[in-house]
Design a protein around this motif. Structure first.
Motif, short mmCIF file in Angstrom:
data_model
loop_
_atom_site.label_atom_id
_atom_site.label_comp_id
_atom_site.label_asym_id
_atom_site.label_seq_id
_atom_site.Cartn_x
_atom_site.Cartn_y
_atom_site.Cartn_z
N GLY A 1 -45.37 21.11 -32.46
CA GLY A 1 -44.92 22.30 -31.69
C GLY A 1 -44.85 21.72 -29.74
O GLY A 1 -45.33 21.44 -29.01
N PRO A 2 -44.88 22.92 -28.96
CA PRO A 2 -44.34 22.85 -27.47
C PRO A 2 -45.54 22.86 -27.06
O PRO A 2 -46.19 22.27 -25.90
CB PRO A 2 -43.18 23.34 -26.89
N VAL A 3 -46.53 23.56 -27.36
CA VAL A 3 -47.63 23.96 -26.53
C VAL A 3 -48.52 23.29 -26.80
O VAL A 3 -49.07 22.25 -25.98
CB VAL A 3 -48.39 25.61 -27.36
N ALA A 4 -48.47 22.50 -28.12
CA ALA A 4 -49.32 21.29 -28.31
C ALA A 4 -49.15 20.29 -27.44
O ALA A 4 -49.73 19.07 -27.19
CB ALA A 4 -49.62 20.93 -30.00
N ALA A 5 -47.09 19.82 -27.02
CA ALA A 5 -46.78 19.07 -26.75
C ALA A 5 -47.45 19.03 -25.10
O ALA A 5 -47.56 17.77 -24.31
CB ALA A 5 -45.41 18.73 -26.59
N LEU A 6 -46.90 20.05 -24.61
CA LEU A 6 -47.74 20.89 -22.87
C LEU A 6 -49.48 19.53 -22.78
O LEU A 6 -49.32 19.49 -21.98
CB LEU A 6 -47.73 21.83 -22.86
N ALA A 7 -49.74 20.76 -23.68
CA ALA A 7 -51.15 20.03 -23.34
C ALA A 7 -51.20 18.57 -23.64
O ALA A 7 -52.44 18.17 -22.84
CB ALA A 7 -52.01 20.83 -23.88
N ALA A 8 -50.60 17.70 -24.59
CA ALA A 8 -51.22 16.56 -24.09
C ALA A 8 -50.81 15.81 -23.53
O ALA A 8 -51.13 15.03 -22.70
CB ALA A 8 -49.75 15.76 -26.23
#
Length: 285
Positions: free
Chosen positions: A63-70
């Motif tokens: 998902g986008p939140v996990a992708a942003l954190a990465a």
């Protein structure tokens, strides 16, 4: 930049690779970020118009939140632009405007995002203080035992934001109808030359701002004053001369000035050669 979605409304197509105006959507957004000190793309690696750092959320598809954190783990910048890879009309000026809105905002401003034609927030066309993102990401991870599956609104809800209306730059391509709309728009009379020049510069690996009007005037003068095929040949020679002179907008302008003056002299001689000389005899030149 987040470029790893499933693109379900495109039937699972490789959305970042879909071409609009001859360029992949991902490459169009990368061009808008050309001034960044570093560009991180969260997706599987692929050929791109310029070098980037690749990152991946764990697990992929989280998902986008996990992708942003990465992606955030790969930068130490104080301010970051967070963008999706499906924005065909995003330009560098808009990215700079968002970053300026955060950096020059009030002391409490933590982000600036675009709103679309309906006034809806677009958190993936935005700029944020990196420290604020890290704070909220840590809080979410603690509260939910991870970031998988969380919507972006959970992240932005804790941020102090300013909003910038821009229905054009915020236009994203979620469906094939959106793709068709974008492809039609860039071929409209008011956009096609700018779009073509931008695409050609990307394809040729050129990062140069040129006064297009000067070159169009030169092409017109060469076509009318010399011969129609002289227009493309002359503009090619101007580009070659500018490169020999070190390149840059000033070199292009100077080469174009010289060629335009030559075309004018050529046309004047042609006009003089057909005008009657004193006594009614043709001027032999």
């Amino acid at each position: 930049m987040l470029a790893g979605g499933a693109a379900r409304r495109l039937g699972g197509a490789d959305k970042p690779g879909v071409r609009v105006g001859g360029r992949a959507l991902l490459d169009r957004v990368l061009t808008a970020c050309a001034g960044a000190s570093a560009t991180v793309v969260v997706a599987g690696p692929r050929p791109t118009v310029r070098p980037v750092v690749w990152a991946r959320e764990d697990p992929p598809g989280a998902g986008p939140v996990a992708a942003l954190a990465a992606g955030l783990r790969h930068t130490t910048a104080e301010y970051v632009a967070v963008l999706s890879a499906d924005l065909p009309f995003l330009h560098g000026a808009t990215v700079r405007r968002l970053l300026t809105a955060v950096a020059a905002g009030s002391a409490g401003t933590e982000g600036a995002l675009l709103t679309d034609t309906d006034g809806r927030d677009q958190p993936l066309v935005a700029a944020y203080r990196a420290a604020a993102l890290r704070r909220e990401l840590a809080a979410l991870a603690d509260a939910h035992a991870g970031l998988t599956g969380l919507p972006l609104r959970r992240l932005t809800a804790g941020l102090r934001l300013v909003r910038v209306p821009d229905p054009v730059a915020s236009f994203d391509c979620d469906t094939w109808d959106d793709i068709a709309t974008a492809r039609a728009r860039i071929r409209e009379h008011g956009h096609v030359l700018d779009e073509w020049i931008s695409a050609a510069k990307d394809e040729l690996g050129i990062e140069l701002d040129v006064d297009t009007a000067v070159l169009l005037d030169l092409a017109r003068d060469a076509a009318h004053g010399v011969a129609r095929p002289a227009a493309p040949l002359t503009t090619f020679l101007v580009g070659y001369a500018a490169a020999r002179a070190g390149g840059g907008p000033e070199a292009v302008a100077e080469a174009a000035r010289k060629a335009a003056a030559l075309a004018l002299r050529w046309a004047e001689e042609g006009a003089a050669g057909t005008a009657p000389a004193p006594g009614g005899r043709p001027d032999a030149g």
